[in-house]
Each structure stands twice: as structure tokens, then as C-alpha cells.
Design an enzyme around this catalytic site. Structure first.
Site, PDB file in Angstrom:
ATOM      1  N   VAL A 193     -24.000  52.043  26.343  1.00  0.00           N
ATOM      2  CA  VAL A 193     -24.004  50.961  26.688  1.00  0.00           C
ATOM      3  C   VAL A 193     -23.116  50.336  28.326  1.00  0.00           C
ATOM      4  CG1 VAL A 193     -22.900  49.065  24.261  1.00  0.00           C
ATOM      5  CG2 VAL A 193     -21.773  49.790  25.980  1.00  0.00           C
ATOM      6  N   LYS A 211     -20.610  52.382  29.660  1.00  0.00           N
ATOM      7  CA  LYS A 211     -19.883  51.749  29.721  1.00  0.00           C
ATOM      8  C   LYS A 211     -18.866  52.695  31.315  1.00  0.00           C
ATOM      9  CE  LYS A 211     -16.986  53.559  26.248  1.00  0.00           C
ATOM     10  NZ  LYS A 211     -16.751  54.193  26.882  1.00  0.00           N
ATOM     11  N   LYS A 213      -9.200  59.211  31.744  1.00  0.00           N
ATOM     12  CA  LYS A 213      -9.942  59.512  30.039  1.00  0.00           C
ATOM     13  C   LYS A 213      -8.976  59.955  29.506  1.00  0.00           C
ATOM     14  CE  LYS A 213     -14.017  59.331  27.522  1.00  0.00           C
ATOM     15  NZ  LYS A 213     -14.642  58.422  27.658  1.00  0.00           N
ATOM     16  N   ASP A 253     -17.847  62.315  31.502  1.00  0.00           N
ATOM     17  CA  ASP A 253     -17.241  60.600  32.410  1.00  0.00           C
ATOM     18  C   ASP A 253     -16.389  60.359  33.494  1.00  0.00           C
ATOM     19  OD1 ASP A 253     -18.691  59.597  30.054  1.00  0.00           O
ATOM     20  OD2 ASP A 253     -16.633  59.259  28.736  1.00  0.00           O
ATOM     21  N   GLU A 308     -10.236  54.263  30.119  1.00  0.00           N
ATOM     22  CA  GLU A 308     -11.829  54.719  29.622  1.00  0.00           C
ATOM     23  C   GLU A 308     -11.775  55.180  28.599  1.00  0.00           C
ATOM     24  OE1 GLU A 308     -16.532  55.130  29.919  1.00  0.00           O
ATOM     25  OE2 GLU A 308     -15.504  55.743  31.235  1.00  0.00           O
ATOM     26  N   GLY A 309     -12.016  54.067  27.734  1.00  0.00           N
ATOM     27  CA  GLY A 309     -11.703  55.049  25.967  1.00  0.00           C
ATOM     28  C   GLY A 309     -12.989  55.381  25.159  1.00  0.00           C
ATOM     29  N   ALA A 310     -13.522  56.346  24.121  1.00  0.00           N
ATOM     30  CA  ALA A 310     -14.119  56.572  23.485  1.00  0.00           C
ATOM     31  C   ALA A 310     -15.062  55.705  23.021  1.00  0.00           C
ATOM     32  CB  ALA A 310     -13.749  57.686  23.011  1.00  0.00           C
ATOM     33  N   GLY A 311     -15.749  55.250  23.076  1.00  0.00           N
ATOM     34  CA  GLY A 311     -17.102  54.285  22.169  1.00  0.00           C
ATOM     35  C   GLY A 311     -16.455  52.771  22.587  1.00  0.00           C
TER      36      GLY A 311
END
Length: 224
Positions: A12, A14, A36, A48, A106-109
Site C-alpha cells: 500500500v 508503507k 525495520k 525497506d 516499520e512493521g511487516a504488511g
């Protein structure tokens, strides 16, 4: 200050949205570190964190990598690797915090993607920004994410649109106005589609226009 970033789903926008925020905060005079915790499916120095470093020029760090582009728990399991425990991940993130520093994690998904078999980002997040899709179906996904985060006692700081086309269709135009109404959260801005392909200078200009200093201050004021 630690701010977690999740998406309403994968792909999306992110990472680019996080880079925009990192760039804007750094330009407004904040020390910014991008973290991350768990990267999957990226070889070598790609991924990322590398994207955020290239776009925003801020300090970046990772905790662990797993080889296949899957949810971290599945990627680790298939590789015979052990993800960090919830406590280890929390300690690692806490160790990045410092006075005057903004740590963007930042997360994952999405919010409930398994980082390990027994926990998700929702189990470790405190302050949360949600990067949302903007096209058809986005209202449901955004509201579900917000409601679940709030149900768990997470402070939802607001939404960021992950990828706004130059010529948005009707659903997207309506969703931009409707997202704050259905979620009860501020939509701080929307990143233009293709922003990740910009050079550093143009990216910095775009980030500064989207999140000028006063907006950065307002956003940070929503952290607990």
C-alpha cells in the site's frame, strides 16, 4: 519518541510513506532513526531500510532478515531460523530511543501479520501511524485496522495515504474525504503515486510540502 508504522495491507506504499515522514521530520530539525525489525525476501543490502536510506538520507537499522518474501514467522520457519521473541524485539526498539530522537519502526504488511508465531505488531506497538490504500475497498480495510488497534489500547496517531494517483478515480476521490469520517482519525496527507522513483532532492521537496514543519509538530503532538 517511538512511532510504529503499519499498513492496511501489503503493497500500500508503507515504506515510501515512512520515508516521506522521515525526510520531513529530519528537515524540520528532528533526529530520525528508521528501524525495520524483521525484513523478509530481500537479498544483500536491499530492502525497506535501504529504500528509506536512499530516499530520506536518515539513519536506518535492521534486527533480523529471513530469506523468502513471506510473513516473518513463515519465512523464518521455512528457513529453519528463529525470530526474536517479543521481549527481545521490544528491548531492541527501546534501545534505539533517545531524548530528542524520533524512531520510526516499520512493521511487516498489516497490523496482524505474524512477526513470530506468538505475536504481531499489535502486541508491541504503542504510538501507531497507519498507511492506507486509497482506492475501492480502502474504507473497510482502514476502519478495521483502526478499530482493532484501538481495541488493543494502541494510540492511533492517524492515517497517511500510501499512493495517490495523479488522476484519481471517483472511489479514490471520495475515499480521501471519507477516511477521516469512518475511522475518526486524521488523514495527514497522501503520498503521490510514483514518489519512490524521485531523486533525493525532489523527494525531500515533496516531503517538505506534504509535511511542513508545523504539520510535523502537530503530528508528533499526537504521540503519547
Amino acid at each position: 519518541m517511538i512511532i510504529f508504522v503499519t499498513g492496511t495491507n501489503t503493497d500500500v506504499g508503507k515504506t515510501v510513506a515512512t520515508a516521506v515522514l522521515a525526510s520531513a521530520l529530519a528537515q524540520s530539525g528532528r533526529e530520525v532513526v528508521y528501524a525495520k525489525p524483521l525484513q523478509t525476501g530481500e537479498p544483500g543490502n536491499s530492502g525497506d531500510a535501504a529504500t528509506v536510506r536512499a530516499l530520506a538520507g536518515v539513519e536506518v537499522t535492521e534486527m533480523a532478515r529471513f530469506p523468502e518474501p513471506l510473513a516473518p514467522n513463515l519465512s523464518a520457519r521455512r528457513a529453519g531460523m528463529t525470530p526474536p521473541s517479543k521481549e527481545e524485539l521490544r528491548d531492541w526498539i527501546a534501545g534505539l530511543d533517545a531524548p530528542g530522537r524520533v524512531v520510526l519502526v516499520e512493521g511487516a504488511g498489516g497490523l496482524l501479520v505474524r512477526l513470530a508465531d506468538d505475536y504481531t505488531l499489535a502486541d508491541v506497538a504503542t504510538n501507531l501511524l497507519i498507511v492506507t490504500s486509497l482506492g475501492l475497498g480502502s474504507l473497510n480495510a482502514a476502519e478495521l485496522t483502526v478499530r482493532e488497534a484501538q481495541r488493543r489500547g494502541i494510540n492511533v496517531m492517524g492515517l497517511i495515504g500510501g499512493s495517490l494517483p495523479a488522476r484519481p478515480d471517483l472511489a479514490t476521490r471520495l475515499n480521501v474525504d471519507e477516511l477521516p469520517a469512518v475511522t475518526g482519525c486524521r488523514l495527514w496527507g497522501s503520498v503521490q503515486e510514483g514518489a519512490g522513483a524521485l531523486g533525493r532532492e525532489d523527494f525531500a521537496r515533496m516531503a517538505r510540502e506534504l509535511f511542513p514543519g508545523d504539520v510535523c509538530a502537530q503530528l508528533l503532538a499526537h504521540a503519547e
